[in-house]
Design a protein around this motif. Sequence first.
Motif, PDB file in Angstrom:
ATOM      1  N   ARG A 189       0.838  -1.206   0.000  1.00  0.00           N
ATOM      2  CA  ARG A 189       0.000   0.000   0.000  1.00  0.00           C
ATOM      3  C   ARG A 189       0.873   1.256   0.000  1.00  0.00           C
ATOM      4  N   LYS A 190       1.932   1.252   0.799  1.00  0.00           N
ATOM      5  CA  LYS A 190       2.803   2.420   0.895  1.00  0.00           C
ATOM      6  C   LYS A 190       3.478   2.737  -0.436  1.00  0.00           C
ATOM      7  N   VAL A 191       4.005   1.712  -1.096  1.00  0.00           N
ATOM      8  CA  VAL A 191       4.704   1.967  -2.361  1.00  0.00           C
ATOM      9  C   VAL A 191       3.723   2.412  -3.442  1.00  0.00           C
ATOM     10  N   ASN A 192       2.509   1.869  -3.420  1.00  0.00           N
ATOM     11  CA  ASN A 192       1.518   2.287  -4.403  1.00  0.00           C
ATOM     12  C   ASN A 192       1.039   3.710  -4.160  1.00  0.00           C
ATOM     13  N   GLU A 193       0.821   4.051  -2.903  1.00  0.00           N
ATOM     14  CA  GLU A 193       0.372   5.407  -2.590  1.00  0.00           C
ATOM     15  C   GLU A 193       1.440   6.429  -2.944  1.00  0.00           C
ATOM     16  N   TYR A 194       2.692   6.119  -2.627  1.00  0.00           N
ATOM     17  CA  TYR A 194       3.765   7.061  -2.952  1.00  0.00           C
ATOM     18  C   TYR A 194       3.963   7.141  -4.458  1.00  0.00           C
ATOM     19  N   ILE A 246      12.496  10.190  -5.970  1.00  0.00           N
ATOM     20  CA  ILE A 246      12.740   8.945  -6.688  1.00  0.00           C
ATOM     21  C   ILE A 246      13.479   7.955  -5.798  1.00  0.00           C
ATOM     22  N   ALA A 247      14.446   8.455  -5.025  1.00  0.00           N
ATOM     23  CA  ALA A 247      15.186   7.589  -4.104  1.00  0.00           C
ATOM     24  C   ALA A 247      14.253   7.010  -3.038  1.00  0.00           C
ATOM     25  N   THR A 248      13.317   7.833  -2.560  1.00  0.00           N
ATOM     26  CA  THR A 248      12.349   7.357  -1.567  1.00  0.00           C
ATOM     27  C   THR A 248      11.491   6.249  -2.165  1.00  0.00           C
ATOM     28  N   PHE A 249      11.034   6.463  -3.403  1.00  0.00           N
ATOM     29  CA  PHE A 249      10.222   5.443  -4.060  1.00  0.00           C
ATOM     30  C   PHE A 249      11.020   4.159  -4.261  1.00  0.00           C
ATOM     31  N   ASP A 250      12.271   4.303  -4.688  1.00  0.00           N
ATOM     32  CA  ASP A 250      13.118   3.121  -4.882  1.00  0.00           C
ATOM     33  C   ASP A 250      13.313   2.364  -3.571  1.00  0.00           C
ATOM     34  N   GLY A 251      13.436   3.119  -2.455  1.00  0.00           N
ATOM     35  CA  GLY A 251      13.583   2.485  -1.150  1.00  0.00           C
ATOM     36  C   GLY A 251      12.337   1.705  -0.756  1.00  0.00           C
ATOM     37  N   LEU A 252      11.160   2.313  -0.994  1.00  0.00           N
ATOM     38  CA  LEU A 252       9.908   1.630  -0.697  1.00  0.00           C
ATOM     39  C   LEU A 252       9.757   0.386  -1.571  1.00  0.00           C
ATOM     40  N   CYS A 284       8.041  -4.023 -11.828  1.00  0.00           N
ATOM     41  CA  CYS A 284       7.815  -2.870 -10.972  1.00  0.00           C
ATOM     42  C   CYS A 284       6.476  -2.966 -10.283  1.00  0.00           C
ATOM     43  N   VAL A 285       6.454  -2.526  -9.038  1.00  0.00           N
ATOM     44  CA  VAL A 285       5.189  -2.290  -8.382  1.00  0.00           C
ATOM     45  C   VAL A 285       4.872  -0.848  -8.654  1.00  0.00           C
ATOM     46  N   GLY A 286       3.585  -0.594  -8.872  1.00  0.00           N
ATOM     47  CA  GLY A 286       3.510   0.714  -9.380  1.00  0.00           C
ATOM     48  C   GLY A 286       2.296   1.518  -9.156  1.00  0.00           C
ATOM     49  N   MET A 287       2.019   2.254 -10.178  1.00  0.00           N
ATOM     50  CA  MET A 287       1.084   3.340 -10.083  1.00  0.00           C
ATOM     51  C   MET A 287      -0.334   2.835 -10.260  1.00  0.00           C
ATOM     52  N   GLY A 288      -1.235   3.514  -9.643  1.00  0.00           N
ATOM     53  CA  GLY A 288      -2.636   3.182  -9.819  1.00  0.00           C
ATOM     54  C   GLY A 288      -3.081   1.992  -9.006  1.00  0.00           C
ATOM     55  N   GLY A 289      -2.308   1.640  -7.977  1.00  0.00           N
ATOM     56  CA  GLY A 289      -2.762   0.606  -7.068  1.00  0.00           C
ATOM     57  C   GLY A 289      -2.564  -0.814  -7.545  1.00  0.00           C
ATOM     58  N   GLY A 290      -1.643  -1.045  -8.453  1.00  0.00           N
ATOM     59  CA  GLY A 290      -1.493  -2.410  -8.927  1.00  0.00           C
ATOM     60  C   GLY A 290      -0.074  -2.728  -9.327  1.00  0.00           C
ATOM     61  N   VAL A 291       0.073  -3.861  -9.923  1.00  0.00           N
ATOM     62  CA  VAL A 291       1.369  -4.309 -10.421  1.00  0.00           C
ATOM     63  C   VAL A 291       1.464  -3.955 -11.876  1.00  0.00           C
ATOM     64  N   LEU A 292       2.578  -3.386 -12.277  1.00  0.00           N
ATOM     65  CA  LEU A 292       2.743  -2.995 -13.679  1.00  0.00           C
ATOM     66  C   LEU A 292       3.647  -3.973 -14.396  1.00  0.00           C
TER      67      LEU A 292
END
Length: 198
Positions: free
Chosen positions: A48-53, A72-78, A190-198
């Motif tokens: 949830r955290k990585v998708n929300e960010y 971007i670094a924060t997202f990569d860390g998540l 990638c886990v990604g945008m829009g609440g899902g797996v890309l």
Amino acid sequence: MSNTSLTPELVKLTTELANAFAQSQKVISAKARIGLFYQNPEATDLFRKVNEYGEKLRNKHMEGMPPSDEEIATFDGLRQDVIDNAVCKGFLEARQELDELLSVVNQYLVIAIEKGCAPSDEEVAESMTQQMSCSCGGGCSGNCDECESDCSGHGHEEHECKCGHGDGECCGGHGEGHECKCGHGDGVRCVGMGGGVL
């Protein structure tokens, strides 16, 4: 209510195929890993955290404000936290396996319709390889000879971004239809945008 777009014979064959998939050990195993993920609060919270960010960065980009290096670094860390979690990784791999199974079956059907007969395994494998080797922003389905827009990501050793951008960067969402293939060596997408797996 019957599906009038299919003949009775096609309904019978499609039902048999659906049952075969449902009873396949590979599908059962993938579904079990997906179930474990949804039953694990720690894993679902990480996801949830990585998708929300990621959604936050995507919205920012769509408003004309590219994410900063720090963001971007924060997202990569998540994202790395998700990858390092065994349950999350199992979920991602299971989703990818199911997606690939459906993609292969669809490819058999597409080629069969084009040829007028069932394709060989080699023909399907060749078609799938061609699709994976081409990342186009114009939706050319892997056939760059028929692509009306510029292809991007060819030959990029670290990253292919299927969003029409030729810079090889993937900050977590370039808009609708974004797909991302990252060469991070983690074996998952990638886990990604829009609440899902890309």
